[in-house]
Design an enzyme around this catalytic site. Structure first.
Site, PDB file in Angstrom:
ATOM      1  N   THR A  14       0.851  -1.194   0.000  1.00  0.00           N
ATOM      2  CA  THR A  14       0.000   0.000   0.000  1.00  0.00           C
ATOM      3  C   THR A  14       0.879   1.234   0.000  1.00  0.00           C
ATOM      4  O   THR A  14       2.014   1.192   0.492  1.00  0.00           O
ATOM      5  CB  THR A  14      -0.929   0.041   1.231  1.00  0.00           C
ATOM      6  N   GLU A  43      -3.930  -0.675  -9.670  1.00  0.00           N
ATOM      7  CA  GLU A  43      -5.388  -0.668  -9.493  1.00  0.00           C
ATOM      8  C   GLU A  43      -6.099  -0.653 -10.837  1.00  0.00           C
ATOM      9  O   GLU A  43      -6.011   0.313 -11.572  1.00  0.00           O
ATOM     10  CB  GLU A  43      -5.824   0.556  -8.678  1.00  0.00           C
ATOM     11  N   ASP A  72      -8.197  -2.861  -0.656  1.00  0.00           N
ATOM     12  CA  ASP A  72      -8.853  -1.788  -1.390  1.00  0.00           C
ATOM     13  C   ASP A  72     -10.081  -1.400  -0.592  1.00  0.00           C
ATOM     14  O   ASP A  72     -10.795  -2.269  -0.079  1.00  0.00           O
ATOM     15  CB  ASP A  72      -9.235  -2.224  -2.811  1.00  0.00           C
ATOM     16  N   SER A  73     -10.287  -0.106  -0.459  1.00  0.00           N
ATOM     17  CA  SER A  73     -11.410   0.319   0.384  1.00  0.00           C
ATOM     18  C   SER A  73     -12.101   1.525  -0.221  1.00  0.00           C
ATOM     19  O   SER A  73     -11.599   2.135  -1.159  1.00  0.00           O
ATOM     20  CB  SER A  73     -10.906   0.630   1.791  1.00  0.00           C
ATOM     21  N   GLY A 148      -8.527  10.680   5.276  1.00  0.00           N
ATOM     22  CA  GLY A 148      -9.541  10.550   4.221  1.00  0.00           C
ATOM     23  C   GLY A 148     -10.901  11.100   4.620  1.00  0.00           C
ATOM     24  O   GLY A 148     -11.025  12.257   5.038  1.00  0.00           O
ATOM     25  N   PHE A 149     -11.924  10.244   4.541  1.00  0.00           N
ATOM     26  CA  PHE A 149     -13.295  10.675   4.807  1.00  0.00           C
ATOM     27  C   PHE A 149     -13.673  10.624   6.294  1.00  0.00           C
ATOM     28  O   PHE A 149     -14.837  10.858   6.629  1.00  0.00           O
ATOM     29  CB  PHE A 149     -14.281   9.803   4.006  1.00  0.00           C
ATOM     30  N   LYS A 170     -11.936   4.079  16.570  1.00  0.00           N
ATOM     31  CA  LYS A 170     -12.040   3.682  15.154  1.00  0.00           C
ATOM     32  C   LYS A 170     -11.518   2.256  14.941  1.00  0.00           C
ATOM     33  O   LYS A 170     -12.149   1.447  14.254  1.00  0.00           O
ATOM     34  CB  LYS A 170     -11.246   4.658  14.270  1.00  0.00           C
ATOM     35  N   ARG A 176     -11.854  -1.590   8.385  1.00  0.00           N
ATOM     36  CA  ARG A 176     -10.500  -2.183   8.392  1.00  0.00           C
ATOM     37  C   ARG A 176     -10.369  -3.150   9.568  1.00  0.00           C
ATOM     38  O   ARG A 176      -9.809  -4.239   9.426  1.00  0.00           O
ATOM     39  CB  ARG A 176      -9.478  -1.026   8.493  1.00  0.00           C
TER      40      ARG A 176
HETATM   41  P1  ITT Z   1      -3.430   2.129  -1.623  1.00  0.00           P
HETATM   42  O1  ITT Z   1      -4.337   1.925  -2.818  1.00  0.00           O
HETATM   43  O2  ITT Z   1      -2.010   2.403  -2.019  1.00  0.00           O
HETATM   44  O3  ITT Z   1      -3.558   1.049  -0.590  1.00  0.00           O
HETATM   45  P2  ITT Z   1      -5.189   4.389  -1.193  1.00  0.00           P
HETATM   46  O4  ITT Z   1      -5.280   5.455  -0.152  1.00  0.00           O
HETATM   47  O5  ITT Z   1      -5.165   4.835  -2.638  1.00  0.00           O
HETATM   48  O6  ITT Z   1      -3.923   3.483  -0.862  1.00  0.00           O
HETATM   49  P3  ITT Z   1      -7.620   2.946  -1.770  1.00  0.00           P
HETATM   50  O7  ITT Z   1      -7.347   2.874  -3.236  1.00  0.00           O
HETATM   51  O8  ITT Z   1      -8.109   1.716  -1.093  1.00  0.00           O
HETATM   52  O9  ITT Z   1      -6.341   3.371  -0.934  1.00  0.00           O
HETATM   53  O10 ITT Z   1      -8.564   4.183  -1.565  1.00  0.00           O
HETATM   54  C1  ITT Z   1      -9.384   4.254  -0.527  1.00  0.00           C
HETATM   55  C2  ITT Z   1      -9.682   5.710  -0.217  1.00  0.00           C
HETATM   56  O11 ITT Z   1     -10.882   5.688   0.566  1.00  0.00           O
HETATM   57  C3  ITT Z   1      -8.599   6.338   0.647  1.00  0.00           C
HETATM   58  O12 ITT Z   1      -7.651   7.052  -0.082  1.00  0.00           O
HETATM   59  C4  ITT Z   1      -9.428   7.236   1.564  1.00  0.00           C
HETATM   60  O13 ITT Z   1      -9.666   8.474   0.936  1.00  0.00           O
HETATM   61  C5  ITT Z   1     -10.737   6.482   1.691  1.00  0.00           C
HETATM   62  N1  ITT Z   1     -10.707   5.632   2.891  1.00  0.00           N
HETATM   63  C6  ITT Z   1     -10.440   4.296   2.974  1.00  0.00           C
HETATM   64  N2  ITT Z   1     -10.435   3.877   4.233  1.00  0.00           N
HETATM   65  C7  ITT Z   1     -10.685   4.967   4.981  1.00  0.00           C
HETATM   66  C8  ITT Z   1     -10.766   5.195   6.360  1.00  0.00           C
HETATM   67  O14 ITT Z   1     -10.562   4.224   7.244  1.00  0.00           O
HETATM   68  N3  ITT Z   1     -11.060   6.422   6.774  1.00  0.00           N
HETATM   69  C9  ITT Z   1     -11.266   7.423   5.910  1.00  0.00           C
HETATM   70  N4  ITT Z   1     -11.171   7.313   4.596  1.00  0.00           N
HETATM   71  C10 ITT Z   1     -10.874   6.085   4.123  1.00  0.00           C
END
Ligand code: ITT
Length: 195
Positions: A14, A43, A72-73, A148-149, A170, A176
Site C-alpha cells: 500500500t 489498481e 482496497d477500500s 480521508g473521509f 475507530k 478495516r
Molecule cells: P493504496 O491503494 O495504495 O492502498 P489508497 O489510499 O489509494 O492506498 P484505496 O485505493 O483503497 O487506498 O482508496 C481508498 C480511499 O478511501 C482512501 O484514499 C481514503 O480516501 C478512503 N478511505 C479508505 N479507508 C478509509 C478510512 O478508514 N477512513 C477514511 N477514509 C478512508
C-alpha cells in the site's frame, strides 16, 4: 507465510501510511507482523473493490513472490448510488470532504458505509476478507484524527465523526478492523503454516 520468532510476516502492499498504522494497531494482539513495501499497487478500474483488491494482490505477488496483503477500500453513499465507492481515493484527492458535503446538500438520506476488501496471498491461498461499517455523512467535516473521509463519517451508534472519535475507537469498529480481524482469525486457523 514466514514465521520468525513465532510471528507470521506479511508484506502490506500500500502507498497509504495510515492504513499500515491502523492495521498494525488492529493486529497488535495477533501473531502477525506487517512489513511495508515499495511495490506499486496496480489498481484496475472496476466497480467491484473485491476484484480490484484481488487483481492488485496477484500483480504484486508476481513481482515480489512473498506472502502479502493488499487492501482496497472506499466510502459508499446510498443517495449517490454508492459513489464514490471504488473511486474514493481519486474523489478524496479531487474534491475532498468539502466536495462530498456539497454534493450532499439538501439530501436527507445521509446513509453510507465504508468497505474494505483485503486480499491475502500465501502459498496456494488467495483469500479475500471484507469488512463493512455502516453510518452516515455529517453536515460538515468535524474532527482531526484519522484520514480521508473520517471527518465526514459518523458510524452507526455514535454522534461524532470517526475523526472526532479518534483512532482508539475507530480501530475497534472500522471496516478495516473487521477485515483484518477476519484475516487474523483465518491465519490462526492455518497451523502449521506453509510458505
Ligand atoms: P493504496 O491503494 O495504495 O492502498 P489508497 O489510499 O489509494 O492506498 P484505496 O485505493 O483503497 O487506498 O482508496 C481508498 C480511499 O478511501 C482512501 O484514499 C481514503 O480516501 C478512503 N478511505 C479508505 N479507508 C478509509 C478510512 O478508514 N477512513 C477514511 N477514509 C478512508
Amino acid at each position: 507465510m514466514s514465521k520468525k520468532e513465532g510471528r507470521i510476516k506479511l508484506v502490506f502492499v500500500t502507498s497509504n501510511e495510515h492504513k499500515i498504522k491502523e492495521a498494525m494497531e488492529i493486529l497488535g494482539k495477533w501473531n502477525i507482523q506487517l512489513e511495508g513495501s515499495h511495490v506499486t499497487k496496480i489498481e484496475v478500474q472496476d466497480d467491484c473493490i473485491e476484484r480490484i483488491s484481488r487483481y492488485a494482490a496477484i500483480q504484486a505477488y508476481n513481482e515480489i513472490k512473498k506472502p502479502l496483503i493488499v487492501e482496497d477500500s472506499g466510502l459508499f453513499i446510498k443517495a449517490l448510488n454508492g459513489f464514490p465507492g471504488p473511486y474514493s481515493s481519486y474523489v478524496q484527492r479531487k474534491i475532498g470532504n468539502d466536495g462530498i458535503v456539497k454534493l450532499m446538500e439538501n439530501i436527507s438520506d445521509r446513509r453510507a458505509y465504508f468497505k474494505a476488501s483485503l486480499t491475502c496471498i500465501c502459498g496456494q491461498y488467495v483469500k479475500t476478507f471484507n469488512g463493512i461499517v455502516h453510518g452516515s455523512i455529517s453536515e460538515e467535516p468535524r474532527g482531526r484524527e484519522g484520514f480521508g473521509f473520517d471527518p465526514i463519517f459518523i458510524p452507526e451508534g455514535y454522534d461524532r465523526t470517526m475523526a472526532e472519535l479518534g483512532e482508539r475507537i475507530k480501530n475497534t469498529i472500522s471496516h478495516r478492523y473487521r477485515a483484518f480481524t477476519q484475516l487474523a482469525e483465518w491465519v490462526s486457523r492455518q497451523k502449521p503454516l506453509k510458505p
